[in-house]
Design a protein around this motif. Structure first.
Motif, PDB file in Angstrom:
ATOM      1  N   SER A 118       0.791  -1.248  -0.192  1.00  0.00           N
ATOM      2  CA  SER A 118       0.093  -0.261   0.170  1.00  0.00           C
ATOM      3  C   SER A 118       0.858   1.052   0.220  1.00  0.00           C
ATOM      4  CB  SER A 118      -1.287  -0.312   1.245  1.00  0.00           C
ATOM      5  OG  SER A 118      -0.130  -0.022   2.200  1.00  0.00           O
ATOM      6  N   GLY A 119       0.518   2.981   0.039  1.00  0.00           N
ATOM      7  CA  GLY A 119       0.291   3.555  -0.008  1.00  0.00           C
ATOM      8  C   GLY A 119       1.560   3.966   1.007  1.00  0.00           C
ATOM      9  N   SER A 120       0.295   3.796   2.286  1.00  0.00           N
ATOM     10  CA  SER A 120       0.882   4.132   3.619  1.00  0.00           C
ATOM     11  C   SER A 120       2.170   3.049   3.835  1.00  0.00           C
ATOM     12  CB  SER A 120      -0.011   3.600   4.468  1.00  0.00           C
ATOM     13  OG  SER A 120      -1.740   4.380   4.285  1.00  0.00           O
ATOM     14  N   ASN A 123       5.411   4.933   1.853  1.00  0.00           N
ATOM     15  CA  ASN A 123       5.563   6.174   2.890  1.00  0.00           C
ATOM     16  C   ASN A 123       6.126   5.818   4.828  1.00  0.00           C
ATOM     17  OD1 ASN A 123       5.221   8.647   1.816  1.00  0.00           O
ATOM     18  ND2 ASN A 123       3.269   7.656   2.130  1.00  0.00           N
ATOM     19  N   TYR A 152      -1.771  14.519   3.014  1.00  0.00           N
ATOM     20  CA  TYR A 152      -2.195  12.539   2.943  1.00  0.00           C
ATOM     21  C   TYR A 152      -1.059  11.737   2.934  1.00  0.00           C
ATOM     22  CZ  TYR A 152      -5.396   8.807   3.835  1.00  0.00           C
ATOM     23  OH  TYR A 152      -5.346   7.550   4.111  1.00  0.00           O
ATOM     24  N   HIS A 153      -0.292  11.467   3.782  1.00  0.00           N
ATOM     25  CA  HIS A 153       0.219   9.988   3.407  1.00  0.00           C
ATOM     26  C   HIS A 153       0.140   8.704   4.217  1.00  0.00           C
ATOM     27  CE1 HIS A 153       2.893  13.297   1.887  1.00  0.00           C
ATOM     28  NE2 HIS A 153       2.618  13.981   3.636  1.00  0.00           N
ATOM     29  N   GLY A 154      -1.342   8.635   4.398  1.00  0.00           N
ATOM     30  CA  GLY A 154      -1.809   7.654   5.240  1.00  0.00           C
ATOM     31  C   GLY A 154      -1.759   7.075   5.994  1.00  0.00           C
ATOM     32  N   GLU A 225       3.826  16.011  -1.337  1.00  0.00           N
ATOM     33  CA  GLU A 225       2.266  15.024  -2.595  1.00  0.00           C
ATOM     34  C   GLU A 225       2.876  16.631  -3.897  1.00  0.00           C
ATOM     35  OE1 GLU A 225      -1.867  14.129  -1.727  1.00  0.00           O
ATOM     36  OE2 GLU A 225      -1.044  15.022   0.361  1.00  0.00           O
ATOM     37  N   ASP A 258       5.618  12.190  -2.353  1.00  0.00           N
ATOM     38  CA  ASP A 258       4.197  10.898  -2.079  1.00  0.00           C
ATOM     39  C   ASP A 258       3.588  11.030  -3.473  1.00  0.00           C
ATOM     40  OD1 ASP A 258       2.346   9.453  -1.499  1.00  0.00           O
ATOM     41  OD2 ASP A 258       2.380  10.188   0.558  1.00  0.00           O
ATOM     42  N   VAL A 260       2.299   8.779  -4.734  1.00  0.00           N
ATOM     43  CA  VAL A 260       0.422   7.738  -4.818  1.00  0.00           C
ATOM     44  C   VAL A 260      -0.549   8.013  -5.700  1.00  0.00           C
ATOM     45  CG1 VAL A 260      -1.095   6.695  -3.083  1.00  0.00           C
ATOM     46  CG2 VAL A 260       1.536   6.660  -2.815  1.00  0.00           C
ATOM     47  N   ILE A 261      -1.362   9.546  -5.323  1.00  0.00           N
ATOM     48  CA  ILE A 261      -1.808  10.168  -6.407  1.00  0.00           C
ATOM     49  C   ILE A 261      -1.579  10.171  -8.032  1.00  0.00           C
ATOM     50  CG2 ILE A 261      -3.641  11.347  -6.717  1.00  0.00           C
ATOM     51  CD1 ILE A 261      -4.706  11.149  -3.647  1.00  0.00           C
ATOM     52  N   SER A 286       2.484   4.166  -5.840  1.00  0.00           N
ATOM     53  CA  SER A 286       1.180   2.819  -5.474  1.00  0.00           C
ATOM     54  C   SER A 286      -0.249   2.944  -6.595  1.00  0.00           C
ATOM     55  CB  SER A 286       0.741   3.565  -4.208  1.00  0.00           C
ATOM     56  OG  SER A 286      -0.972   1.980  -3.167  1.00  0.00           O
ATOM     57  N   LYS A 287      -1.356   3.556  -5.477  1.00  0.00           N
ATOM     58  CA  LYS A 287      -2.657   3.239  -6.685  1.00  0.00           C
ATOM     59  C   LYS A 287      -3.361   3.243  -8.123  1.00  0.00           C
ATOM     60  CE  LYS A 287      -4.354   6.325  -3.533  1.00  0.00           C
ATOM     61  NZ  LYS A 287      -5.409   5.427  -2.617  1.00  0.00           N
TER      62      LYS A 287
HETATM   63  N1  PLP Z   1      -0.042   8.693   0.088  1.00  0.00           N
HETATM   64  C1  PLP Z   1      -1.170   9.510  -0.421  1.00  0.00           C
HETATM   65  C2  PLP Z   1      -0.940  10.674  -1.542  1.00  0.00           C
HETATM   66  C3  PLP Z   1      -2.105   8.358  -0.975  1.00  0.00           C
HETATM   67  O1  PLP Z   1      -3.147   9.701  -0.991  1.00  0.00           O
HETATM   68  C4  PLP Z   1      -2.345   7.754  -0.304  1.00  0.00           C
HETATM   69  C5  PLP Z   1      -4.027   7.227   0.248  1.00  0.00           C
HETATM   70  O2  PLP Z   1      -5.163   7.565  -0.860  1.00  0.00           O
HETATM   71  C6  PLP Z   1      -1.448   6.974   0.559  1.00  0.00           C
HETATM   72  C7  PLP Z   1      -0.217   7.932   0.538  1.00  0.00           C
HETATM   73  C8  PLP Z   1      -1.732   6.267   1.211  1.00  0.00           C
HETATM   74  O3  PLP Z   1      -1.975   4.878   0.682  1.00  0.00           O
HETATM   75  P1  PLP Z   1      -3.038   3.378   1.411  1.00  0.00           P
HETATM   76  O4  PLP Z   1      -4.387   3.521   1.326  1.00  0.00           O
HETATM   77  O5  PLP Z   1      -2.391   2.525  -0.245  1.00  0.00           O
HETATM   78  O6  PLP Z   1      -1.874   3.126   2.097  1.00  0.00           O
END
Ligand code: PLP
Length: 455
Positions: A118-120, A123, A152-154, A225, A258, A260-261, A286-287
């Motif tokens: 996952s993204g969390s 990070n 937002y990082h998780g 981000e 980051d 992820v998005i 991720s994502k």
């Molecule tokens: N980092 C960003 C920029 C995100 O938008 C998200 C989730 O939306 C995450 C990290 C966390 O990812 P995850 O929900 O896969 O743990």
């Protein structure tokens, strides 16, 4: 209170499933939606109702919900080799191939990749890498992490500490040593009479001051981000990364993007950092990495971080970290296909071609006097509702304006996400012109209905 037929999908969902990030009073009143399948950018519930998901699931389903090639890549890999890890010097051929491909499409001329689910976790892993480096480089005090409010990082204990949202206080977070800087949202946080350039310069000064106050030698890294997503789609103020990166470099603080998005097309380029013209020290992905068809995250290290980490690992002969499913062969096969689908098979081109149309359509809707700001890039946009546009005065929180807009949209078969007082639109990259028009029409109707009710 909505009554569900006993033993209905909805009643069963409410009886035994815990919802995360869900406004429960609203669910109790309106009922839940249980989804059975998807068709292109639409999802379909157990009653057969179709919804255009203008949020791509959670930003991730960029190829829609029924992409044959992605499902086939997963099936073929399940038949070949359905699961493995990346411990003890063993990893699948798909994992090897994906790492090569990720470095090839990254902004780095060389580097290395570490996989998570996952993204969390990606990070979290990056923070552990920075702490590991600090210890190995005999700077054990270098542990503080800088992020921004609204970032937002998780949700893991560390990535939630990085996240700049007040709701994490219910967990007693952030952990000590996680420091949040001003959100680079000029429209909301710019002061009266302050130009955008002056705002950016003020944020750069704040960074200098925080580094001076905390001591550069105590700071392990700065995470950002490129465009804040869950903060409400906030592109950086003009020149933001060009202003902060030299300060970080001067103090030896790595800049981690980051993505992820933003990564894999959302902003109209492969990476958000490409759109905002900076090269970070590492990337969190991720994502869209798997187009949402498999849970996966990745830490992509640039050359300097790769060399430093390798030098730190050598004396103790291993990096003691990893997840059972890190580098899962099916996930890697899906990611290899997803990267091709986005970069080679036209999805990125679709974002580039459609971004102007998306902006123009939303700009027309944003003429409504209760829309204070339209912001975004590529296929990620937000409309911010205000009671008074000139004074940028928000609606009273008790009116739950953005939730009402999102609920009204859902009633009409459109899914969009309320974030603060904004409504977020980030459709799959495959959305057609006709589907985009459907999104505009339903959103416009919902906004008018709700603003008539509350204004
Ligand atoms: N980092 C960003 C920029 C995100 O938008 C998200 C989730 O939306 C995450 C990290 C966390 O990812 P995850 O929900 O896969 O743990």
């Amino acid at each position: 209170m909505k009554d569900h037929a006993p033993n209905s999908w909805e009643a069963r969902a409410e009886a035994h499933s815990l919802y995360g990030f869900t406004d429960l009073p609203s669910i109790r009143e309106r009922g839940t939606v249980v989804v059975t399948h998807g068709e292109g950018p639409y999802i379909v519930d157990t009653n057969g109702k179709r919804y255009l998901d203008a949020n791509s699931g959670l930003w991730n389903m960029v190829a829609g919900f029924d992409h044959k090639g992605l499902a086939e890549a997963a099936k073929a890999q399940y038949d070949r080799f359905p699961g493995y890890h990346a411990f003890f010097g063993r990893m699948s051929d798909q994992t090897v191939a994906l790492s090569e491909r990720l470095i090839e499409v990254s902004p780095f001329e060389r580097g290395k990749v570490f996989y998570t689910n996952s993204g969390s976790e990606a990070n979290d892993t990056m923070v552990k890498m920075l702490w590991f480096l600090a210890g190995a480089e005999e700077q054990p005090q270098r542990r503080k992490i800088l992020t921004r409010w609204n970032g937002y990082h998780g949700v893991t204990a560390v990535s939630a500490s990085m996240t700049g949202k007040p709701y994490n206080s219910v967990f007693g977070l952030p952990l000590p040593g996680f420091i949040h800087l001003t959100c680079p949202h000029y429209w909301r946080y710019g002061e009266a009479g302050e130009s955008e350039a002056e705002f950016t310069a003020r944020l750069a000064r704040e960074l200098e001051e925080v580094i001076a106050r905390e001591g550069a030698e105590t700071i392990a890294g700065f995470f950002a981000e490129p465009v804040m997503g869950a903060g409400g789609v906030i592109p950086p103020s003009a020149g933001y990364f060009q202003a902060v990166q030299p300060i970080l470099k001067k103090h030896g603080i790595p800049l981690i993007a980051d993505e992820v998005i933003c990564g894999f097309g959302r902003t109209g380029n492969t990476w958000g950092c490409e759109t905002y013209e900076f090269v970070p020290d590492a990337i969190i992905s991720s994502k869209a990495l798997t187009a949402g068809y498999f849970p996966m995250g990745a830490v992509i290290l640039g050359p300097e971080m790769t060399d430093r980490l390798q030098a730190a690992i050598d004396p103790i002969e291993e990096f003691p970290h990893g997840f059972t499913a890190s580098g899962h062969p099916v996930g890697c096969a899906v990611a290899l296909k997803a990267i091709d689908v986005v970069l080679e098979e036209g999805l990125l081109e679709m974002v580039r071609a459609g971004a102007g149309r998306m902006e123009a359509g939303l700009r027309r809707i944003a003429e409504h006097p209760n829309i204070g700001e339209l912001r975004g890039v590529g296929y990620m946009w937000a409309l911010e509702a205000v009671r008074d546009r000139d004074g940028k005065v928000p609606f009273d929180g008790s009116l739950s304006v953005s939730e009402r807009i999102a609920n009204t949209c859902t009633d009409h078969g459109l899914i969009c996400r309320p974030l603060g007082q904004s409504v977020v639109l980030c459709p799959p990259f495959t959305i057609t012109d006709g589907q985009m028009d459907e999104m505009f029409d339903k959103l416009d109707a919902a906004l008018k209905q709700v603003f008539d009710e509350v204004a």
